[in-house]
Design a protein around this motif. Structure first.
Motif, PDB file in Angstrom:
ATOM      1  N   GLU A   1      36.753  22.819  -1.201  1.00 61.76           N
ATOM      2  CA  GLU A   1      37.191  23.280   0.114  1.00 61.76           C
ATOM      3  C   GLU A   1      36.935  24.781   0.257  1.00 61.76           C
ATOM      4  O   GLU A   1      37.503  25.596  -0.482  1.00 61.76           O
ATOM      5  CB  GLU A   1      38.680  22.986   0.297  1.00 61.76           C
ATOM      6  N   ILE A   2      36.013  25.140   1.169  1.00 59.83           N
ATOM      7  CA  ILE A   2      35.792  26.564   1.411  1.00 59.83           C
ATOM      8  C   ILE A   2      36.142  26.895   2.853  1.00 59.83           C
ATOM      9  O   ILE A   2      36.136  26.025   3.730  1.00 59.83           O
ATOM     10  CB  ILE A   2      34.339  27.010   1.083  1.00 59.83           C
ATOM     11  N   GLN A   3      36.475  28.133   3.072  1.00 59.63           N
ATOM     12  CA  GLN A   3      36.901  28.551   4.407  1.00 59.63           C
ATOM     13  C   GLN A   3      36.012  29.719   4.849  1.00 59.63           C
ATOM     14  O   GLN A   3      35.849  30.683   4.100  1.00 59.63           O
ATOM     15  CB  GLN A   3      38.364  29.003   4.270  1.00 59.63           C
ATOM     16  N   LEU A   4      35.401  29.593   6.016  1.00 61.19           N
ATOM     17  CA  LEU A   4      34.583  30.692   6.535  1.00 61.19           C
ATOM     18  C   LEU A   4      35.400  31.391   7.615  1.00 61.19           C
ATOM     19  O   LEU A   4      35.766  30.779   8.608  1.00 61.19           O
ATOM     20  CB  LEU A   4      33.278  30.157   7.128  1.00 61.19           C
TER      21      LEU A   4
ATOM     22  N   LEU B   1      39.575  27.447  -1.861  1.00 58.66           N
ATOM     23  CA  LEU B   1      40.961  26.984  -2.042  1.00 58.66           C
ATOM     24  C   LEU B   1      41.308  26.951  -3.529  1.00 58.66           C
ATOM     25  O   LEU B   1      40.526  26.469  -4.347  1.00 58.66           O
ATOM     26  CB  LEU B   1      41.116  25.570  -1.459  1.00 58.66           C
ATOM     27  N   CYS B   2      42.485  27.490  -3.884  1.00 59.65           N
ATOM     28  CA  CYS B   2      42.885  27.475  -5.290  1.00 59.65           C
ATOM     29  C   CYS B   2      44.403  27.550  -5.421  1.00 59.65           C
ATOM     30  O   CYS B   2      45.108  27.810  -4.442  1.00 59.65           O
ATOM     31  CB  CYS B   2      42.234  28.637  -6.033  1.00 59.65           C
ATOM     32  N   ASP B   3      44.852  27.323  -6.652  1.00 60.29           N
ATOM     33  CA  ASP B   3      46.284  27.408  -6.930  1.00 60.29           C
ATOM     34  C   ASP B   3      46.499  28.516  -7.950  1.00 60.29           C
ATOM     35  O   ASP B   3      46.023  28.425  -9.086  1.00 60.29           O
ATOM     36  CB  ASP B   3      46.750  26.052  -7.491  1.00 60.29           C
ATOM     37  N   ARG B   4      47.193  29.566  -7.517  1.00 58.67           N
ATOM     38  CA  ARG B   4      47.399  30.693  -8.422  1.00 58.67           C
ATOM     39  C   ARG B   4      48.832  30.746  -8.939  1.00 58.67           C
ATOM     40  O   ARG B   4      49.249  31.747  -9.508  1.00 58.67           O
ATOM     41  CB  ARG B   4      47.097  32.000  -7.686  1.00 58.67           C
TER      42      ARG B   4
ATOM     43  N   PRO C   1      50.001  29.573 -14.902  1.00 62.14           N
ATOM     44  CA  PRO C   1      49.279  30.504 -15.775  1.00 62.14           C
ATOM     45  C   PRO C   1      47.763  30.305 -15.691  1.00 62.14           C
ATOM     46  O   PRO C   1      46.994  31.199 -15.990  1.00 62.14           O
ATOM     47  CB  PRO C   1      49.800  30.164 -17.178  1.00 62.14           C
ATOM     48  N   VAL C   2      47.329  29.087 -15.279  1.00 58.81           N
ATOM     49  CA  VAL C   2      45.890  28.825 -15.176  1.00 58.81           C
ATOM     50  C   VAL C   2      45.513  28.694 -13.701  1.00 58.81           C
ATOM     51  O   VAL C   2      46.189  28.006 -12.932  1.00 58.81           O
ATOM     52  CB  VAL C   2      45.523  27.517 -15.933  1.00 58.81           C
ATOM     53  N   LEU C   3      44.480  29.394 -13.321  1.00 58.74           N
ATOM     54  CA  LEU C   3      44.020  29.346 -11.935  1.00 58.74           C
ATOM     55  C   LEU C   3      43.295  28.021 -11.708  1.00 58.74           C
ATOM     56  O   LEU C   3      42.385  27.682 -12.463  1.00 58.74           O
ATOM     57  CB  LEU C   3      43.043  30.507 -11.755  1.00 58.74           C
ATOM     58  N   LYS C   4      43.739  27.256 -10.678  1.00 56.63           N
ATOM     59  CA  LYS C   4      43.103  25.941 -10.485  1.00 56.63           C
ATOM     60  C   LYS C   4      42.320  25.925  -9.186  1.00 56.63           C
ATOM     61  O   LYS C   4      42.837  26.334  -8.145  1.00 56.63           O
ATOM     62  CB  LYS C   4      44.177  24.850 -10.468  1.00 56.63           C
TER      63      LYS C   4
ATOM     64  N   ASP D   1      46.517  28.514  -2.014  1.00 57.31           N
ATOM     65  CA  ASP D   1      46.033  29.903  -1.985  1.00 57.31           C
ATOM     66  C   ASP D   1      44.536  29.914  -1.693  1.00 57.31           C
ATOM     67  O   ASP D   1      43.822  28.962  -2.016  1.00 57.31           O
ATOM     68  CB  ASP D   1      46.223  30.571  -3.355  1.00 57.31           C
ATOM     69  N   TRP D   2      44.097  31.008  -1.106  1.00 56.63           N
ATOM     70  CA  TRP D   2      42.657  31.191  -0.890  1.00 56.63           C
ATOM     71  C   TRP D   2      42.222  32.415  -1.664  1.00 56.63           C
ATOM     72  O   TRP D   2      42.927  33.411  -1.673  1.00 56.63           O
ATOM     73  CB  TRP D   2      42.357  31.394   0.600  1.00 56.63           C
ATOM     74  N   LEU D   3      41.085  32.327  -2.362  1.00 53.54           N
ATOM     75  CA  LEU D   3      40.551  33.512  -3.043  1.00 53.54           C
ATOM     76  C   LEU D   3      39.225  33.860  -2.383  1.00 53.54           C
ATOM     77  O   LEU D   3      38.309  33.028  -2.312  1.00 53.54           O
ATOM     78  CB  LEU D   3      40.368  33.254  -4.548  1.00 53.54           C
ATOM     79  N   GLU D   4      39.142  35.127  -1.931  1.00 55.17           N
ATOM     80  CA  GLU D   4      37.922  35.552  -1.243  1.00 55.17           C
ATOM     81  C   GLU D   4      36.811  35.739  -2.276  1.00 55.17           C
ATOM     82  O   GLU D   4      36.992  36.456  -3.259  1.00 55.17           O
ATOM     83  CB  GLU D   4      38.231  36.878  -0.539  1.00 55.17           C
ATOM     84  N   VAL D   5      35.689  35.063  -2.068  1.00 57.25           N
ATOM     85  CA  VAL D   5      34.620  35.130  -3.072  1.00 57.25           C
ATOM     86  C   VAL D   5      33.294  35.683  -2.536  1.00 57.25           C
ATOM     87  O   VAL D   5      32.390  35.953  -3.311  1.00 57.25           O
ATOM     88  CB  VAL D   5      34.365  33.744  -3.716  1.00 57.25           C
TER      89      VAL D   5
END
Ligand code: FA5
Length: 360
Positions: A248-251, A268-271, A274-277, A283-287
């Protein structure tokens, strides 16, 4: 005894035939040391008449200088001979088969692995590689990308400026890989289709920011490329990179002075743990940042924007490695901790290829 040409020749002869650093050092002590021959001659000067003392003194000083120079040159010559000998003795036969048990001693850093993985994917889509310098001029890092001096976007970059006291052109550590767009377009003719991997620098540090990080710039310019191609390219890349069909990506609409329109890409990720999923959580991580190349950037690269158009993107390589391999803190990437590397690193036999899969 006083200075004589025979004495100088004798010492120079001894130096020239010295066989190793030890015997050269012995000669140095015997001739130039505190109790050496030349020092004793210097002491004897007091026994001479003022005229003879002046003449002998200056000759002895020249002798001392000549001997010191000859010893220094001989030292370099002997060091080169010793290095040459060592290199010959340490020959490695690269044709021997790899000893697999050796692979536990060396690991490939996740950033290197991910740079190879990304290059492999874009290579398969027909992209070439183009590189630029880490130390960049303000012109390429900002001005040519439509970020003039007074532009507020300069503040967004937390730039490391170099000592520019005596230089007409101001130098910075490049804050992004986008300057390679202009450098490459200036040198060639459209169409362009390349990626530019490399180090980038910003005064920034927390769990997802480090002062030195890596980006991969991508640029496609021709007569027809449009925003739809950019969206397809990003989606295809992320699916292939994460080896997931339902990533899942978000523009998001965004702003970069060098693209119009501009967008930012989040994954899309889960922060929370202890492990980033990846692909889970909320959560969203800007890449990445991306957009259609601004006509002003094409113009500053001598390309006619009424004929050519295209898209560009900049991927945050370290963050992609963080997401794909579940590494919680970006700062640990650069701590140089061998325990971290043996946990997160890759075997040198793990070559990323599309046919074999990109993962560990
Ligand atoms: C840029 O640097 C633009 N040059 C990208 C671009 C290229 C836009 C071409 C349009 C066209 P941005 O500042 O958002 O954009 O950085 C891009 C990516 O680099 C971010 O999404 C993030 O993944 C990564 N990044 C930025 N700063 C850091 C940092 N300090 N540490 C680690 N990664 C970073």
């Amino acid at each position: 005894m006083t200075y004589s040409e025979t004495l100088e020749k004798e010492i120079l002869k001894k130096i020239s035939v010295a066989e190793n650093q030890d015997s050269l050092e012995k000669i140095r002590i015997a001739e130039l040391g505190k109790k050496g021959k030349i020092s004793l001659l210097m002491k004897d000067l007091s026994k001479l008449s003022p005229e003879d003392r002046k003449e002998q003194g200056s000759k002895l000083n020249i002798l001392k200088k000549n001997i010191s120079e000859a010893i220094s040159l001989k030292k370099i010559e002997l060091a080169n001979i010793e290095l040459e000998k060592q290199l010959l003795e340490e020959k490695i036969d690269v044709t021997l088969p790899v000893q697999v048990n050796q692979s536990k001693y060396g690991k490939i850093h996740p950033v290197s692995q991910v740079l190879d993985e990304i290059s492999e994917i874009f290579g398969s889509l027909g992209y070439k590689i183009s590189e630029g310098p880490d130390i960049e001029t303000e012109h390429y890092n900002f001005n040519a990308l439509n970020i003039p001096e007074s532009h507020p976007a300069r503040q967004m970059h937390d730039t490391f400026y170099l000592n520019n006291d005596n230089t007409k052109e101001k130098y910075v550590l490049r804050t992004h890989t986008s300057p390679v767009q202009v450098r490459t377009m200036e040198k060639g003719k459209p169409p362009f289709k390349f990626i530019s991997p490399g180090r980038t620098y910003r005064c920034d540090s927390d769990q997802t920011h480090t002062p030195m990080f890596h980006q991969i710039e991508g640029l496609v310019v021709d007569e027809k490329t449009h925003l739809g191609h950019l969206k397809w390219t990003l989606e295809t890349f992320f699916k292939s990179f994460f080896e997931l069909d339902n990533i899942e990506i978000q523009l998001r609409p965004s702003y970069f002075p060098f693209t119009e329109p501009s967008l930012e890409v989040d994954v899309l990720c889960d922060r929370s743990g202890p492990v980033l999923k990846i692909g889970e959580g909320s959560d969203w991580l800007e890449v990445a940042g991306a957009g259609m190349v601004h006509p002003k950037v094409l113009r500053s690269s001598n390309i006619d924007p009424s004929k050519y158009q295209g898209f560009a993107f900049g991927l945050g390589v370290d963050r992609l490695a963080q997401l794909k391999y579940g590494i919680p803190d970006l700062r640990t990437f650069f701590n140089g901790d061998i325990r971290w590397l043996s946990h997160y690193g890759f075997s040198f036999l793990d070559l990323p290829t599309l046919s074999r899969g990109l993962k560990k």
